[in-house]
Design an enzyme around this catalytic site. Sequence first.
Site, short mmCIF file in Angstrom:
data_model
loop_
_atom_site.label_atom_id
_atom_site.label_comp_id
_atom_site.label_asym_id
_atom_site.label_seq_id
_atom_site.Cartn_x
_atom_site.Cartn_y
_atom_site.Cartn_z
N GLY A 1 0.86 -1.18 0.00
CA GLY A 1 0.00 0.00 0.00
C GLY A 1 0.90 1.23 0.00
O GLY A 1 1.86 1.32 0.78
N LYS B 1 -4.20 -0.28 -8.37
CA LYS B 1 -4.11 -1.73 -8.58
C LYS B 1 -4.80 -2.15 -9.87
O LYS B 1 -5.88 -1.65 -10.20
CB LYS B 1 -4.71 -2.44 -7.36
CG LYS B 1 -4.69 -3.94 -7.37
CD LYS B 1 -3.33 -4.54 -7.61
CE LYS B 1 -2.29 -4.10 -6.59
NZ LYS B 1 -0.91 -4.56 -6.94
N ARG C 1 9.99 -1.19 -4.94
CA ARG C 1 8.75 -1.22 -5.73
C ARG C 1 8.66 0.08 -6.53
O ARG C 1 8.80 1.17 -5.96
CB ARG C 1 7.52 -1.39 -4.81
CG ARG C 1 7.53 -2.74 -4.10
CD ARG C 1 6.19 -3.10 -3.54
NE ARG C 1 5.20 -3.33 -4.58
CZ ARG C 1 3.89 -3.45 -4.32
NH1 ARG C 1 3.45 -3.35 -3.08
NH2 ARG C 1 3.04 -3.66 -5.30
N ASP D 1 -1.87 4.72 -6.11
CA ASP D 1 -0.42 4.66 -5.86
C ASP D 1 0.31 5.84 -6.45
O ASP D 1 1.45 6.13 -6.07
CB ASP D 1 0.15 3.36 -6.42
CG ASP D 1 -0.45 2.18 -5.66
OD1 ASP D 1 -1.60 1.80 -6.00
OD2 ASP D 1 0.20 1.69 -4.73
O1 MRU Z 1 0.39 -3.86 -4.65
P1 MRU Z 1 -0.20 -3.23 -3.43
O2 MRU Z 1 -0.95 -4.18 -2.57
O3 MRU Z 1 0.82 -2.42 -2.67
O4 MRU Z 1 -1.24 -2.21 -4.05
C1 MRU Z 1 -2.05 -1.49 -3.21
C2 MRU Z 1 -3.04 -0.69 -3.92
O5 MRU Z 1 -3.20 -0.69 -5.09
C3 MRU Z 1 -3.78 0.22 -3.08
O6 MRU Z 1 -5.08 0.29 -3.49
C4 MRU Z 1 -3.03 1.54 -3.18
O7 MRU Z 1 -1.71 1.41 -2.75
C5 MRU Z 1 -3.66 2.61 -2.47
S1 MRU Z 1 -3.03 2.64 -0.86
C6 MRU Z 1 -4.00 3.49 0.18
#
Ligand code: MRU
Length: 375
Positions: A54, A254, A90, A243
């Site tokens: 996240g 996502k 990441r 993100d």
């Molecule tokens: O790959 P992830 O689990 O880190 O992706 C998370 C997401 O896509 C969340 O929806 C995004 O980070 C928003 S965080 C508040």
Amino acid sequence: MKIDGRDMRSIWLESDGTSVGIVDQTLLPHRFGTARLKTLADAARAIRSMQVRGAPLIGATAAYGTWLALREDASDENLERACASLLGTRPTAVNLRWALDETLAAVRNRPRGERAEAALRRAGEIAEEDVAINKAIGRHGVKLIEEVAARKKGACVNVLTHCNAGWLATVDWGTATAPIYMAHDKGVAVHVFADETRPRNQGASLTAWELGKHGVPHTVIPDNTGGHLMQHGMVDMVIVGTDRVTAQGDVCNKIGTYLKALAAHDNNVPFYVALPSPTIDFTLNDGLSEIPIEQRAADEVATVTGKTKDGRIETVQIVPDGSAVANYGFDVTPARLITGLITERGVLKAERTALAKAFPERAGNSLQSGTKVAS
Ligand code: MRU
């Protein structure tokens, strides 16, 4: 937020004062466990393996990771090495680069003896700021839910969300979930459709878990279901996290978010994106061509992990031996499909002028894109 009535955050400074505690998200939802980060390598591994994930939580973890590195060696070389190593974990969530830039700015001009302390202080502030920002997002977003509730004369408001933009993805409250938790806590009838969010199923395993632990009614749906629900008037609004948001309001989130935005647009369902300002990347304009999209391991698509009937956690393969798979982690929703951006400074139009006006201090000074330590 609460786990069975007990207050919990996703990351904290341990009482030993030398390590950082995290909720290990790779264990959820069938087991709850925490882990202790003692070194830079622990922090980098936690982000890479998605023990923490996240966008905002990745940023906070990186800030603490810089502190852990400086505790061992506060030289310029180690600071640069730590930032480069964390930045490489990441690529998509811009909060990572933002948090590293913030931590660097706090330590780089200090004598070595003061650097670790300064990094820890800034990491703690970043964590607290995240909580305050998410609460503000909640206060703005809850009004949108209350408006729908009033229109429906108190009948339950159905919110669809994708992936996990809940408290587990932040330090506390979450972004997309903050308005939902606040509505629920105020007694507004609210129900969440949680997309399971293949391939890692953050919706099924994390969003469902945290909503359940806080007592928010929810239903997990396969990713393909949202369009059908919207066609039948079963979704009042969509709220997702993000993100990275570009200066013109394109939203990276996502994988699968874009398809939900298309379905929402076709069915006149309001599509909101909740975001803290560190997620805005004013250095980019066109999200589609400019945001780096993380590609993750094939295993995440080729296999599924779950609990067997006798309580064991097992991973099974679901594609034929030899089939190719693709695992794009994120997609971009163009600004034109977004009803509003729920930020800590209010609900904004997804467009350049609105973002720049709300965050002039960020828009004027584009973020540093490198992590070089000033000599
Ligand atoms: O790959 P992830 O689990 O880190 O992706 C998370 C997401 O896509 C969340 O929806 C995004 O980070 C928003 S965080 C508040």
